[in-house]
Scaffold this motif. Sequence first.
Motif, PDB file in Angstrom:
ATOM      1  N   MET A  79      43.823  55.709  63.597  1.00 15.11           N
ATOM      2  CA  MET A  79      43.234  55.152  62.413  1.00 15.11           C
ATOM      3  C   MET A  79      43.808  53.769  62.098  1.00 15.11           C
ATOM      4  N   PHE A  80      45.104  53.549  62.370  1.00 17.06           N
ATOM      5  CA  PHE A  80      45.759  52.279  62.088  1.00 17.06           C
ATOM      6  C   PHE A  80      46.296  51.671  63.372  1.00 17.06           C
ATOM      7  N   GLU A  81      46.379  50.346  63.392  1.00 19.98           N
ATOM      8  CA  GLU A  81      46.946  49.623  64.537  1.00 19.98           C
ATOM      9  C   GLU A  81      48.399  50.038  64.742  1.00 19.98           C
ATOM     10  N   PRO A  82      48.908  49.947  65.984  1.00 18.34           N
ATOM     11  CA  PRO A  82      50.302  50.332  66.244  1.00 18.34           C
ATOM     12  C   PRO A  82      51.325  49.526  65.450  1.00 18.34           C
ATOM     13  N   THR A  83      50.987  48.328  65.001  1.00 20.87           N
ATOM     14  CA  THR A  83      51.925  47.513  64.234  1.00 20.87           C
ATOM     15  C   THR A  83      51.830  47.745  62.724  1.00 20.87           C
ATOM     16  N   SER A  84      50.957  48.634  62.302  1.00 18.68           N
ATOM     17  CA  SER A  84      50.797  48.921  60.871  1.00 18.68           C
ATOM     18  C   SER A  84      51.914  49.832  60.376  1.00 18.68           C
ATOM     19  N   ARG A  85      52.318  49.633  59.156  1.00 17.08           N
ATOM     20  CA  ARG A  85      53.323  50.520  58.560  1.00 17.08           C
ATOM     21  C   ARG A  85      52.796  51.948  58.429  1.00 17.08           C
ATOM     22  N   TYR A  86      51.491  52.128  58.511  1.00 16.48           N
ATOM     23  CA  TYR A  86      50.880  53.454  58.350  1.00 16.48           C
ATOM     24  C   TYR A  86      50.537  54.119  59.680  1.00 16.48           C
ATOM     25  N   HIS A  87      50.798  53.436  60.802  1.00 15.48           N
ATOM     26  CA  HIS A  87      50.497  54.006  62.110  1.00 15.48           C
ATOM     27  C   HIS A  87      51.270  55.313  62.309  1.00 15.48           C
ATOM     28  N   GLY A  88      50.580  56.335  62.707  1.00 19.83           N
ATOM     29  CA  GLY A  88      51.214  57.609  63.017  1.00 19.83           C
ATOM     30  C   GLY A  88      51.417  58.528  61.820  1.00 19.83           C
ATOM     31  N   ILE A  89      51.103  58.069  60.631  1.00 16.39           N
ATOM     32  CA  ILE A  89      51.244  58.933  59.459  1.00 16.39           C
ATOM     33  C   ILE A  89      50.018  59.832  59.387  1.00 16.39           C
ATOM     34  N   ALA A  90      50.265  61.082  59.150  1.00 17.03           N
ATOM     35  CA  ALA A  90      49.184  62.075  59.142  1.00 17.03           C
ATOM     36  C   ALA A  90      48.189  61.821  58.015  1.00 17.03           C
ATOM     37  N   THR A  91      46.984  62.273  58.255  1.00 15.33           N
ATOM     38  CA  THR A  91      45.962  62.235  57.204  1.00 15.33           C
ATOM     39  C   THR A  91      45.750  63.659  56.695  1.00 15.33           C
ATOM     40  N   ALA A  92      45.118  63.751  55.560  1.00 17.25           N
ATOM     41  CA  ALA A  92      44.791  65.053  54.979  1.00 17.25           C
ATOM     42  C   ALA A  92      43.400  64.940  54.367  1.00 17.25           C
ATOM     43  N   ASN A  93      42.817  66.072  54.085  1.00 16.04           N
ATOM     44  CA  ASN A  93      41.486  66.118  53.479  1.00 16.04           C
ATOM     45  C   ASN A  93      41.555  66.779  52.119  1.00 16.04           C
ATOM     46  N   LEU A  94      40.736  66.262  51.225  1.00 16.29           N
ATOM     47  CA  LEU A  94      40.631  66.815  49.888  1.00 16.29           C
ATOM     48  C   LEU A  94      39.151  67.087  49.640  1.00 16.29           C
ATOM     49  N   THR A  95      38.828  68.316  49.288  1.00 17.68           N
ATOM     50  CA  THR A  95      37.448  68.655  48.959  1.00 17.68           C
ATOM     51  C   THR A  95      37.253  68.490  47.465  1.00 17.68           C
ATOM     52  N   MET A  96      36.298  67.629  47.129  1.00 15.35           N
ATOM     53  CA  MET A  96      36.018  67.325  45.732  1.00 15.35           C
ATOM     54  C   MET A  96      35.176  68.450  45.120  1.00 15.35           C
ATOM     55  N   LYS A  97      35.077  68.474  43.808  1.00 15.89           N
ATOM     56  CA  LYS A  97      34.300  69.504  43.109  1.00 15.89           C
ATOM     57  C   LYS A  97      32.837  69.503  43.529  1.00 15.89           C
ATOM     58  N   ASP A  98      32.323  68.314  43.895  1.00 17.38           N
ATOM     59  CA  ASP A  98      30.914  68.228  44.295  1.00 17.38           C
ATOM     60  C   ASP A  98      30.699  68.578  45.769  1.00 17.38           C
TER      61      ASP A  98
END
Length: 106
Positions: free
Chosen positions: A1-20
């Motif tokens: 999701m992020f470039e290897p030089t990004s501070r966010y590279h390798g950080i896991a993602t999560a999902n949130l299901t909204m009320k709708d």
Amino acid sequence: MFEPTSRYHGIATANLTMKDGRTVTYVRRRFLPRPGDLMPIGEQVVVSGDRLDRIAARQYGDPEQAWRIADANGAMRPDDLTAVPGRRLRIALSAGPQGSLGPTPS
């Protein structure tokens, strides 16, 4: 999701299901490293008019790596790092999400 030089590279993602019923994907929290845990590779003395992006361009060859300088100096407000000429800034390699060192600067 992020470039290897990004501070966010390798950080896991999560999902949130909204009320709708929509699902929103987001990046989990990034915890700041302890500056002493990062491998120092140099030092930069701040001069009048310096900005972190310019220092990062000189030190890492990429102005978007200013976050590395903020991490290495424990800055919660990065602009404070260049507010006073003469301040010595640590230049360090970053620790990846799993603790591995980031790419070596050119």
